[in-house]
Design an enzyme around this catalytic site. Structure first.
Site, PDB file in Angstrom:
ATOM      1  N   GLY A  21       0.842  -1.195   0.000  1.00 50.11           N
ATOM      2  CA  GLY A  21       0.000   0.000   0.000  1.00 50.11           C
ATOM      3  C   GLY A  21       0.873   1.239   0.000  1.00 50.11           C
ATOM      4  O   GLY A  21       2.004   1.232  -0.462  1.00 50.11           O
ATOM      5  N   CYS A  22       0.354   2.294   0.559  1.00 44.31           N
ATOM      6  CA  CYS A  22       1.052   3.577   0.601  1.00 44.31           C
ATOM      7  C   CYS A  22       2.394   3.442   1.301  1.00 44.31           C
ATOM      8  O   CYS A  22       2.472   2.938   2.423  1.00 44.31           O
ATOM      9  CB  CYS A  22       0.179   4.592   1.336  1.00 44.31           C
ATOM     10  SG  CYS A  22       1.004   6.151   1.654  1.00 44.31           S
ATOM     11  N   PHE A  23       3.454   3.896   0.662  1.00 41.51           N
ATOM     12  CA  PHE A  23       4.771   3.733   1.272  1.00 41.51           C
ATOM     13  C   PHE A  23       4.959   4.576   2.518  1.00 41.51           C
ATOM     14  O   PHE A  23       5.852   4.314   3.320  1.00 41.51           O
ATOM     15  CB  PHE A  23       5.930   3.897   0.299  1.00 41.51           C
ATOM     16  CG  PHE A  23       5.923   5.085  -0.627  1.00 41.51           C
ATOM     17  CD1 PHE A  23       5.518   6.345  -0.232  1.00 41.51           C
ATOM     18  CD2 PHE A  23       6.371   4.916  -1.931  1.00 41.51           C
ATOM     19  CE1 PHE A  23       5.557   7.423  -1.100  1.00 41.51           C
ATOM     20  CE2 PHE A  23       6.417   5.989  -2.819  1.00 41.51           C
ATOM     21  CZ  PHE A  23       6.008   7.246  -2.396  1.00 41.51           C
ATOM     22  N   TRP A  24       4.127   5.581   2.729  1.00 41.67           N
ATOM     23  CA  TRP A  24       4.212   6.349   3.980  1.00 41.67           C
ATOM     24  C   TRP A  24       3.916   5.443   5.170  1.00 41.67           C
ATOM     25  O   TRP A  24       4.558   5.537   6.210  1.00 41.67           O
ATOM     26  CB  TRP A  24       3.240   7.510   3.988  1.00 41.67           C
ATOM     27  CG  TRP A  24       3.457   8.550   2.940  1.00 41.67           C
ATOM     28  CD1 TRP A  24       4.585   8.788   2.208  1.00 41.67           C
ATOM     29  CD2 TRP A  24       2.495   9.509   2.499  1.00 41.67           C
ATOM     30  NE1 TRP A  24       4.382   9.832   1.353  1.00 41.67           N
ATOM     31  CE2 TRP A  24       3.115  10.296   1.504  1.00 41.67           C
ATOM     32  CE3 TRP A  24       1.182   9.779   2.843  1.00 41.67           C
ATOM     33  CZ2 TRP A  24       2.460  11.346   0.861  1.00 41.67           C
ATOM     34  CZ3 TRP A  24       0.526  10.820   2.209  1.00 41.67           C
ATOM     35  CH2 TRP A  24       1.160  11.591   1.232  1.00 41.67           C
ATOM     36  N   CYS A  25       2.913   4.565   5.019  1.00 40.95           N
ATOM     37  CA  CYS A  25       2.559   3.631   6.095  1.00 40.95           C
ATOM     38  C   CYS A  25       3.683   2.641   6.337  1.00 40.95           C
ATOM     39  O   CYS A  25       4.069   2.391   7.483  1.00 40.95           O
ATOM     40  CB  CYS A  25       1.302   2.836   5.731  1.00 40.95           C
ATOM     41  SG  CYS A  25      -0.191   3.807   5.523  1.00 40.95           S
TER      42      CYS A  25
END
Length: 189
Positions: A21-25
């Site tokens: 998913g989102c690489f920030w997570c």
């Protein structure tokens, strides 16, 4: 947190690349783990010779938002990182993590050697046999290809913007879950 720590003498750092998913997570989660020497958000697995956030979000490059993790295997094993990976997202949704939809958010492990490939398949098979999720795991295991670092503003995103709605509603609960389940693997400050 592109934090550097010393490795044990004689131990060569290893690299793992995860799309969840989102690489920030993914960055917020793995940067908190002991033995993780550095993390870098980026793009992998596409069909173009370059990647940027705008290109990847268009879906035309087939790249995945990934996190490249450099780690000291004498402190944290690849198998432990796999366990964290599978606990940090839903590996049963194809091209989707929550409201993030598109092939750039697919669940994938880009392996760097045969040992990682074997461990990844073993983890998937074991979780499937245990019926941990009510639906089949769709996580792909692929050979690591060219890695393109993400733009600088993606680095340490949660640490810098934790109060933003996306961070507070999406990243923070995932991070808290991992911190609870994997407390023994967390870095201490």
């Amino acid at each position: 947190m592109n934090e550097q720590t010393r490795t044990n003498k004689g131990v060569k750092p290893e690299v793992a690349t995860f799309g969840a998913g989102c690489f920030w997570c993914v960055e917020a989660i793995f940067s908190s783990i002991q033995g993780v020497l550095s993390v870098q958000s980026g793009y992998c697995g596409g069909n173009k010779s370059d990647a940027s956030y705008q290109q990847v979000c268009s879906g035309e490059t087939e790249h995945v938002e990934v996190l490249q993790v450099t780690f000291d295997q004498s402190i944290v094993s690849f198998d432990t990182l796999l366990s964290i990976f599978f606990h940090s997202h839903n590996p049963t949704t194809l091209n989707r993590q929550g409201n993030d939809v598109g092939s750039q958010y697919r669940s994938v492990i880009f392996v760097h050697n045969d040992a990682q490939k074997s461990s990844a398949h073993k983890a998937i098979n074991g979780l499937s046999e245990q019926s941990v999720w009510p639906y089949p795991i769709v996580t792909q295991v692929e050979l690591a290809t060219e890695f393109y670092p993400a733009e600088d503003y993606h680095n340490d995103y949660f640490a810098k913007h934790g109060e933003e709605p996306y961070c507070a509603m999406v990243i923070k609960p995932k991070l808290e879950k991992i911190q609870q389940v994997f407390a023994q693997y967390l870095k201490t400050n």
